[in-house]
Structures are given as structure tokens and as C-alpha cells.
Design a protein around this motif. Structure first.
Motif, PDB file in Angstrom:
ATOM      1  N   ARG A  34       0.837  -1.202   0.000  1.00 46.55           N
ATOM      2  CA  ARG A  34       0.000   0.000   0.000  1.00 46.55           C
ATOM      3  C   ARG A  34       0.877   1.258   0.000  1.00 46.55           C
ATOM      4  O   ARG A  34       1.900   1.300   0.673  1.00 46.55           O
ATOM      5  CB  ARG A  34      -0.905   0.004   1.226  1.00 46.55           C
ATOM      6  N   TYR A  35       0.417   2.270  -0.729  1.00 47.50           N
ATOM      7  CA  TYR A  35       1.143   3.528  -0.836  1.00 47.50           C
ATOM      8  C   TYR A  35       0.181   4.706  -0.747  1.00 47.50           C
ATOM      9  O   TYR A  35      -0.983   4.596  -1.131  1.00 47.50           O
ATOM     10  CB  TYR A  35       1.876   3.632  -2.178  1.00 47.50           C
ATOM     11  N   THR A  36       0.702   5.831  -0.283  1.00 45.32           N
ATOM     12  CA  THR A  36       0.022   7.113  -0.427  1.00 45.32           C
ATOM     13  C   THR A  36       0.794   7.902  -1.476  1.00 45.32           C
ATOM     14  O   THR A  36       2.006   8.089  -1.350  1.00 45.32           O
ATOM     15  CB  THR A  36      -0.003   7.894   0.894  1.00 45.32           C
ATOM     16  N   VAL A  37       0.095   8.342  -2.523  1.00 41.47           N
ATOM     17  CA  VAL A  37       0.708   9.105  -3.607  1.00 41.47           C
ATOM     18  C   VAL A  37       0.008  10.460  -3.692  1.00 41.47           C
ATOM     19  O   VAL A  37      -1.219  10.528  -3.800  1.00 41.47           O
ATOM     20  CB  VAL A  37       0.596   8.365  -4.950  1.00 41.47           C
ATOM     21  N   CYS A  38       0.801  11.531  -3.641  1.00 47.12           N
ATOM     22  CA  CYS A  38       0.274  12.890  -3.710  1.00 47.12           C
ATOM     23  C   CYS A  38       0.908  13.600  -4.899  1.00 47.12           C
ATOM     24  O   CYS A  38       2.138  13.579  -5.056  1.00 47.12           O
ATOM     25  CB  CYS A  38       0.575  13.658  -2.431  1.00 47.12           C
ATOM     26  N   THR A  39       0.088  14.227  -5.726  1.00 45.04           N
ATOM     27  CA  THR A  39       0.588  14.872  -6.935  1.00 45.04           C
ATOM     28  C   THR A  39       0.285  16.365  -6.923  1.00 45.04           C
ATOM     29  O   THR A  39      -0.803  16.786  -6.504  1.00 45.04           O
ATOM     30  CB  THR A  39      -0.021  14.235  -8.196  1.00 45.04           C
ATOM     31  N   PHE A  40       1.243  17.160  -7.424  1.00 48.16           N
ATOM     32  CA  PHE A  40       1.111  18.614  -7.432  1.00 48.16           C
ATOM     33  C   PHE A  40       1.646  19.168  -8.744  1.00 48.16           C
ATOM     34  O   PHE A  40       2.588  18.622  -9.333  1.00 48.16           O
ATOM     35  CB  PHE A  40       1.865  19.229  -6.251  1.00 48.16           C
ATOM     36  N   ASP A  41       1.041  20.258  -9.167  1.00 45.52           N
ATOM     37  CA  ASP A  41       1.428  20.928 -10.404  1.00 45.52           C
ATOM     38  C   ASP A  41       2.342  22.100 -10.064  1.00 45.52           C
ATOM     39  O   ASP A  41       1.890  23.075  -9.454  1.00 45.52           O
ATOM     40  CB  ASP A  41       0.174  21.427 -11.125  1.00 45.52           C
ATOM     41  N   PRO A  42       3.618  22.040 -10.434  1.00 39.52           N
ATOM     42  CA  PRO A  42       4.534  23.126 -10.073  1.00 39.52           C
ATOM     43  C   PRO A  42       4.171  24.468 -10.711  1.00 39.52           C
ATOM     44  O   PRO A  42       4.669  25.511 -10.286  1.00 39.52           O
ATOM     45  CB  PRO A  42       5.900  22.624 -10.569  1.00 39.52           C
ATOM     46  N   ALA A  43       3.295  24.444 -11.722  1.00 37.77           N
ATOM     47  CA  ALA A  43       2.842  25.690 -12.336  1.00 37.77           C
ATOM     48  C   ALA A  43       1.743  26.355 -11.509  1.00 37.77           C
ATOM     49  O   ALA A  43       1.474  27.543 -11.677  1.00 37.77           O
ATOM     50  CB  ALA A  43       2.339  25.432 -13.751  1.00 37.77           C
ATOM     51  N   LYS A  44       1.126  25.578 -10.614  1.00 41.17           N
ATOM     52  CA  LYS A  44       0.028  26.105  -9.804  1.00 41.17           C
ATOM     53  C   LYS A  44       0.293  26.002  -8.308  1.00 41.17           C
ATOM     54  O   LYS A  44      -0.186  26.839  -7.531  1.00 41.17           O
ATOM     55  CB  LYS A  44      -1.268  25.348 -10.135  1.00 41.17           C
ATOM     56  N   ASP A  45       1.008  24.966  -7.894  1.00 37.96           N
ATOM     57  CA  ASP A  45       1.263  24.727  -6.469  1.00 37.96           C
ATOM     58  C   ASP A  45       2.671  25.198  -6.106  1.00 37.96           C
ATOM     59  O   ASP A  45       3.624  24.939  -6.836  1.00 37.96           O
ATOM     60  CB  ASP A  45       1.117  23.238  -6.148  1.00 37.96           C
ATOM     61  N   THR A  46       2.781  25.877  -4.981  1.00 37.06           N
ATOM     62  CA  THR A  46       4.073  26.406  -4.533  1.00 37.06           C
ATOM     63  C   THR A  46       4.809  25.348  -3.720  1.00 37.06           C
ATOM     64  O   THR A  46       4.449  25.072  -2.567  1.00 37.06           O
ATOM     65  CB  THR A  46       3.885  27.682  -3.693  1.00 37.06           C
ATOM     66  N   ILE A  47       5.825  24.747  -4.320  1.00 38.83           N
ATOM     67  CA  ILE A  47       6.620  23.708  -3.663  1.00 38.83           C
ATOM     68  C   ILE A  47       7.912  24.340  -3.158  1.00 38.83           C
ATOM     69  O   ILE A  47       8.668  24.927  -3.931  1.00 38.83           O
ATOM     70  CB  ILE A  47       6.932  22.560  -4.643  1.00 38.83           C
ATOM     71  N   LYS A  48       8.164  24.222  -1.846  1.00 48.14           N
ATOM     72  CA  LYS A  48       9.348  24.830  -1.254  1.00 48.14           C
ATOM     73  C   LYS A  48      10.121  23.822  -0.411  1.00 48.14           C
ATOM     74  O   LYS A  48       9.576  22.793   0.012  1.00 48.14           O
ATOM     75  CB  LYS A  48       8.960  26.031  -0.379  1.00 48.14           C
TER      76      LYS A  48
END
Length: 248
Positions: A34-48
Motif C-alpha cells: 500500500r502507498y500514499t501518492v500525492c501529486t502537485f502541479d509546479p505551475a500552480k502549487d508552490t513547492i518549497k
């Protein structure tokens, strides 16, 4: 009491905001794990990225980072441990925080997962993100806004790391990051103990990532109110976070 009520109100407010947005995280199964996978769009989400030494604490924690962000009218909607560190919580390799390099690229050889070559770098620029093998990154001349070096690479140009064995006996909770075909960033953490090879196939075969990087195993942790996960006991050297302004 006032402090408790404030954080309770904040938690409820942020949860209502999160529920109004499309889901970012999903629970999936791959090869019976089992896994938890989280996806984000670097054009919309601020990843720091935030290093423990920048935060001024002996080891970074999710509660410590959230307190730091709240002082600036921000909060984190997601966070994960972001790389390996020395006993003083300083980064073993490259670390770039908001355009400032706080750890140098490490191309040396030594013992341990970080040095299981090829290792690599996860980086974020203006609206884009990537995962690149260390030697290629060194030659590329990039100047990312955020970056963290770790190792080993899980997937290199569509190929599983050559040292991973399908029948290896080392099973650990593991977490990593990869780039989806559409450019979104996929963060994954196992809920069961898995071998390197199986974890790598999650990124290559299930998520279709051509490049993916291992972040850690011994301190793999997650902060995601969306799936009611807050690993408060985790003490890290570096945290990767998706940061948002407070909704008021």
C-alpha cells in the motif's frame, strides 16, 4: 486555552478549504503493498524546501515548520521529509531554499544509500520541476529556486537503478519523488515495508515516471490533512512542503 482554540479553528478552516479543492492524494496498491501518492502541479502549487538550520531548530518538524509559516501568513497543505542529513541535521548534499544554496552538490563516494550511484537531485524552477541524475545536473548549469540531493535514483531515463534486485531481502518504509508525463510532481510513501526494486516499479510502471528519486527510508514521513496524516514524531533535516497563503 486561547492558543488551543486558535489552532483548532485554523485546522477546521484549512480542512474546509482542502475539501473544496480536487483531491491531491490517493491511497493505491502496487505489488501487494500500500502507498500514499500525492501529486502537485509546479505551475500552480508552490513547492518549497526548508532545512532545519534555516528554521533555527535542532531537527525540522512539521509542527515547527507550520509555526514558522503561520508567522508569515502561510500554511502547508502537504509536507514530506526531503533528503538525508548529517548528525547536526545539515544536508549531506545539495540544498537550495528559495534560491539560496545552503548545501553544496556532493559528487563524492562513500557508504550508504545516498552514495549508491547514480544518485540525483529533485529541483523546482518557475512553474516547472524535475528529477535528474547528479552528474547530469552538475553539467546542466541549472539555477533552480528549490533543490535537494538524495540517493539513490529510483528510475533513470525509464530504467530501474541497476543495483536494485527483484528478490532483495531489505524491506523498509520508503518515500520518494518522481515527475509524471504531464510535468506534475508525484510524491509517494509506502505504508508497508518494501524493497527498493518494488518501490522503483511503482514510479516507472504505475506512475509512468521516467525519472524518480529516493528520499529516505529510516525517517520516511508525511503531513497531509487530506488523508488525515500528521507524523508528529518525525524529526528531519529537510522538509519539502506545498505552501499556501492563509484563507483570510
Amino acid at each position: 486555552m486561547r492558543t488551543f482554540l486558535f489552532f483548532l479553528f485554523l485546522s477546521l478552516a484549512l480542512r474546509s478549504v482542502a475539501m473544496a479543492e480536487p483531491p491531491k492524494c490517493a491511497e493505491i496498491e502496487h505489488l501487494s503493498a500500500r502507498y500514499t501518492v500525492c501529486t502537485f502541479d509546479p505551475a500552480k502549487d508552490t513547492i518549497k524546501l526548508y532545512g532545519a538550520q534555516t528554521l533555527g531548530m535542532g531537527g525540522a518538524t512539521y509542527d515547527g515548520l507550520n509555526t514558522h509559516l503561520l508567522r508569515n501568513g502561510q500554511h502547508m497543505s502537504f509536507a514530506m521529509n526531503g533528503g538525508m542529513y548529517h548528525p547536526d541535521y545539515g544536508p549531506v548534499g545539495l540544498l537550495v531554499e528559495q534560491g539560496r544554496q545552503t548545501g553544496a552538490l556532493n559528487q563524492g563516494d562513500a557508504f550508504g544509500n545516498f552514495f549508491m550511484k547514480p544518485n540525483g537531485v529533485f529541483f523546482v524552477g518557475d512553474g516547472t520541476a524535475g528529477v535528474m541524475e547528479t552528474e547530469a545536473y552538475a553539467k546542466a548549469g541549472l539555477s533552480p529556486r528549490e533543490a535537494t540531493q538524495s540517493g539513490p535514483m529510483l528510475v533513470i531515463d525509464g530504467q530501474i537503478h541497476p543495483r536494485f534486485l527483484p528478490d532483495a531481502t531489505s524491506l523498509q518504509i520508503r518515500n520518494g519523488v518522481g515527475i509524471l508525463p504531464d510535468g506534475r510532481v508525484a510524491f509517494a510513501i509506502s505504508k508497508d515495508r518494501v524493497r527498493f526494486h518494488d518501490f522503483a516499479t511503482l514510479f516507472r510502471d504505475r506512475l509512468q515516471c521516467r525519472n524518480a528519486l529516493f528520499l529516505d527510508g529510516s525517517i520516511s514521513s508525511l503531513y497531509s490533512p487530506e488523508v488525515r496524516r500528521h507524523d508528529r514524531r518525525a524529526i528531519m533535516g529537510t522538509i519539502i512542503a506545498v505552501v499556501k497563503n492563509l484563507p483570510w
